[in-house]
Structure formats: C-alpha cells, structure tokens
Design a protein around this motif. Structure first.
Motif, PDB file in Angstrom:
ATOM      1  N   ALA A  23       0.811  -1.211   0.000  1.00 55.29           N
ATOM      2  CA  ALA A  23       0.000   0.000   0.000  1.00 55.29           C
ATOM      3  C   ALA A  23       0.846   1.263   0.000  1.00 55.29           C
ATOM      4  CB  ALA A  23      -0.924  -0.004   1.206  1.00 55.29           C
ATOM      5  N   HIS A  24       2.041   1.185  -0.545  1.00 57.47           N
ATOM      6  CA  HIS A  24       2.890   2.372  -0.589  1.00 57.47           C
ATOM      7  C   HIS A  24       2.254   3.431  -1.466  1.00 57.47           C
ATOM      8  CE1 HIS A  24       6.158   0.425   1.477  1.00 57.47           C
ATOM      9  NE2 HIS A  24       5.988  -0.628   0.691  1.00 57.47           N
ATOM     10  N   GLY A  25       1.892   4.540  -0.894  1.00 60.55           N
ATOM     11  CA  GLY A  25       1.306   5.646  -1.632  1.00 60.55           C
ATOM     12  C   GLY A  25      -0.195   5.548  -1.814  1.00 60.55           C
ATOM     13  N   CYS A  26      -0.772   4.386  -1.592  1.00 60.30           N
ATOM     14  CA  CYS A  26      -2.194   4.192  -1.852  1.00 60.30           C
ATOM     15  C   CYS A  26      -3.059   4.953  -0.857  1.00 60.30           C
ATOM     16  CB  CYS A  26      -2.532   2.711  -1.822  1.00 60.30           C
ATOM     17  SG  CYS A  26      -4.260   2.356  -2.174  1.00 60.30           S
ATOM     18  N   ILE A  27      -2.717   4.897   0.410  1.00 60.07           N
ATOM     19  CA  ILE A  27      -3.546   5.521   1.443  1.00 60.07           C
ATOM     20  C   ILE A  27      -3.586   7.032   1.242  1.00 60.07           C
ATOM     21  CG2 ILE A  27      -3.862   5.829   3.921  1.00 60.07           C
ATOM     22  CD1 ILE A  27      -4.291   2.955   2.948  1.00 60.07           C
ATOM     23  N   LYS A  28      -2.419   7.620   1.063  1.00 67.00           N
ATOM     24  CA  LYS A  28      -2.338   9.069   0.872  1.00 67.00           C
ATOM     25  C   LYS A  28      -3.087   9.482  -0.406  1.00 67.00           C
ATOM     26  CE  LYS A  28       1.124  12.699   0.403  1.00 67.00           C
ATOM     27  NZ  LYS A  28       2.575  12.953   0.317  1.00 67.00           N
ATOM     28  N   GLY A  29      -2.898   8.750  -1.483  1.00 67.49           N
ATOM     29  CA  GLY A  29      -3.584   9.053  -2.737  1.00 67.49           C
ATOM     30  C   GLY A  29      -5.079   8.876  -2.638  1.00 67.49           C
ATOM     31  N   ALA A  53      -4.596   4.373  -7.068  1.00 70.10           N
ATOM     32  CA  ALA A  53      -3.802   3.876  -8.198  1.00 70.10           C
ATOM     33  C   ALA A  53      -2.671   4.845  -8.541  1.00 70.10           C
ATOM     34  CB  ALA A  53      -4.702   3.645  -9.403  1.00 70.10           C
ATOM     35  N   LEU A  54      -2.982   6.124  -8.575  1.00 69.10           N
ATOM     36  CA  LEU A  54      -1.974   7.121  -8.913  1.00 69.10           C
ATOM     37  C   LEU A  54      -0.909   7.213  -7.820  1.00 69.10           C
ATOM     38  CD1 LEU A  54      -1.120   9.271 -10.942  1.00 69.10           C
ATOM     39  CD2 LEU A  54      -2.460  10.917  -9.656  1.00 69.10           C
ATOM     40  N   GLY A  55      -1.318   7.189  -6.567  1.00 63.94           N
ATOM     41  CA  GLY A  55      -0.360   7.244  -5.466  1.00 63.94           C
ATOM     42  C   GLY A  55       0.565   6.039  -5.452  1.00 63.94           C
ATOM     43  N   HIS A  56       0.016   4.859  -5.728  1.00 64.53           N
ATOM     44  CA  HIS A  56       0.830   3.651  -5.782  1.00 64.53           C
ATOM     45  C   HIS A  56       1.825   3.725  -6.928  1.00 64.53           C
ATOM     46  CE1 HIS A  56       1.912  -0.507  -5.180  1.00 64.53           C
ATOM     47  NE2 HIS A  56       1.674  -0.746  -6.459  1.00 64.53           N
ATOM     48  N   ALA A  59       4.654   6.149  -6.017  1.00 66.54           N
ATOM     49  CA  ALA A  59       5.544   5.563  -5.020  1.00 66.54           C
ATOM     50  C   ALA A  59       6.459   4.516  -5.654  1.00 66.54           C
ATOM     51  CB  ALA A  59       4.732   4.940  -3.891  1.00 66.54           C
ATOM     52  N   LYS A  60       5.919   3.767  -6.599  1.00 63.65           N
ATOM     53  CA  LYS A  60       6.710   2.755  -7.291  1.00 63.65           C
ATOM     54  C   LYS A  60       7.806   3.409  -8.131  1.00 63.65           C
ATOM     55  CE  LYS A  60       5.962  -1.279 -10.225  1.00 63.65           C
ATOM     56  NZ  LYS A  60       4.958  -2.026 -10.998  1.00 63.65           N
ATOM     57  N   GLU A  61       7.472   4.503  -8.826  1.00 59.14           N
ATOM     58  CA  GLU A  61       8.472   5.231  -9.611  1.00 59.14           C
ATOM     59  C   GLU A  61       9.552   5.818  -8.710  1.00 59.14           C
ATOM     60  OE1 GLU A  61       6.431   8.203 -11.868  1.00 59.14           O
ATOM     61  OE2 GLU A  61       6.190   6.877 -13.591  1.00 59.14           O
ATOM     62  N   LYS A  62       9.151   6.367  -7.577  1.00 60.77           N
ATOM     63  CA  LYS A  62      10.108   6.965  -6.641  1.00 60.77           C
ATOM     64  C   LYS A  62      11.064   5.906  -6.099  1.00 60.77           C
ATOM     65  CE  LYS A  62      10.271   9.898  -2.557  1.00 60.77           C
ATOM     66  NZ  LYS A  62       9.476  10.578  -1.525  1.00 60.77           N
ATOM     67  N   GLN A  65      13.561   5.025  -8.843  1.00 56.29           N
ATOM     68  CA  GLN A  65      14.579   6.064  -8.996  1.00 56.29           C
ATOM     69  C   GLN A  65      15.594   5.994  -7.867  1.00 56.29           C
ATOM     70  OE1 GLN A  65      12.418   9.729  -9.238  1.00 56.29           O
ATOM     71  NE2 GLN A  65      11.966   9.488 -11.422  1.00 56.29           N
ATOM     72  N   ALA A  66      15.140   5.743  -6.657  1.00 55.46           N
ATOM     73  CA  ALA A  66      16.054   5.645  -5.522  1.00 55.46           C
ATOM     74  C   ALA A  66      16.977   4.440  -5.673  1.00 55.46           C
ATOM     75  CB  ALA A  66      15.270   5.542  -4.224  1.00 55.46           C
ATOM     76  N   GLN A  67      16.444   3.352  -6.173  1.00 50.59           N
ATOM     77  CA  GLN A  67      17.254   2.159  -6.376  1.00 50.59           C
ATOM     78  C   GLN A  67      18.281   2.395  -7.486  1.00 50.59           C
ATOM     79  OE1 GLN A  67      15.126  -1.347  -7.487  1.00 50.59           O
ATOM     80  NE2 GLN A  67      16.831  -2.696  -7.048  1.00 50.59           N
ATOM     81  N   ALA A  68      17.880   3.068  -8.544  1.00 50.65           N
ATOM     82  CA  ALA A  68      18.800   3.358  -9.640  1.00 50.65           C
ATOM     83  C   ALA A  68      19.899   4.306  -9.173  1.00 50.65           C
ATOM     84  CB  ALA A  68      18.050   3.952 -10.821  1.00 50.65           C
TER      85      ALA A  68
END
Length: 89
Positions: A23-29, A53-56, A59-62, A65-68
């Motif tokens: 649920a990373h980003g889902c609750i806030k979105g 959906a947009l928040g998730h 969060a997935k893109e972020k 990017q952090a991993q890259a």
C-alpha cells in the motif's frame, strides 16, 4: 436473499486467496482523491480509487529512482595500501 448469499460466497472465496499487497502511496492518494472527488460532484469513491492507483504508481516510480541512484553511485577509491612486507613494528 439469493443475491446476498451469492455475494457472501464470492467474498469468502476471494478472501481466502493469498494476497501480498503493498500500500505504498495508496492511502495518501486515496484520501486526497476521495476529497477531490467529493468536491467535484460527489464522486468520492471513484476519486479514492483513482487516487490510490496514482499514489501507488508514483511511489513505485520513486522507489525505482532511488534504487537506480544507489546502483549508479560511484565508489570512492580505497586508501592506498603499503608496499612490501609488513614488519609488525
């Protein structure tokens, strides 16, 4: 009565399946989307679904990017090593 039993049976089947949800980003979105949807014509549920959906997605893109950024970070050169045999003094 028949529809209620059918819905109960389907929810029991769906509830018994193993699910690993993130649920990373889902609750806030969902909160932001629900408020915006409510203010834009009493569509709070639809706004919450789209916001989740947009928040998730963000969060997935972020996280990607952090991993890259951690993988491409150059390593610092190590300290120079001493040449020759160690004397032990």
């Amino acid at each position: 009565m028949r529809n209620i039993l059918l819905m109960f049976a389907l929810s029991l089947c769906a509830g018994s399946l193993p699910v690993s949800a993130s649920a990373h980003g889902c609750i806030k979105g969902a909160v932001v989307g629900g408020v915006v949807g409510h203010l834009a014509g009493h569509h709070g549920v639809a706004g919450a679904a789209v916001g989740c959906a947009l928040g998730h997605h963000r969060a997935k893109e972020k996280a990607a990017q952090a991993q890259a950024a951690t993988q491409t970070r150059p390593t610092e050169p190590s300290a120079p090593t001493t040449r020759g045999p160690a004397t032990g003094r």
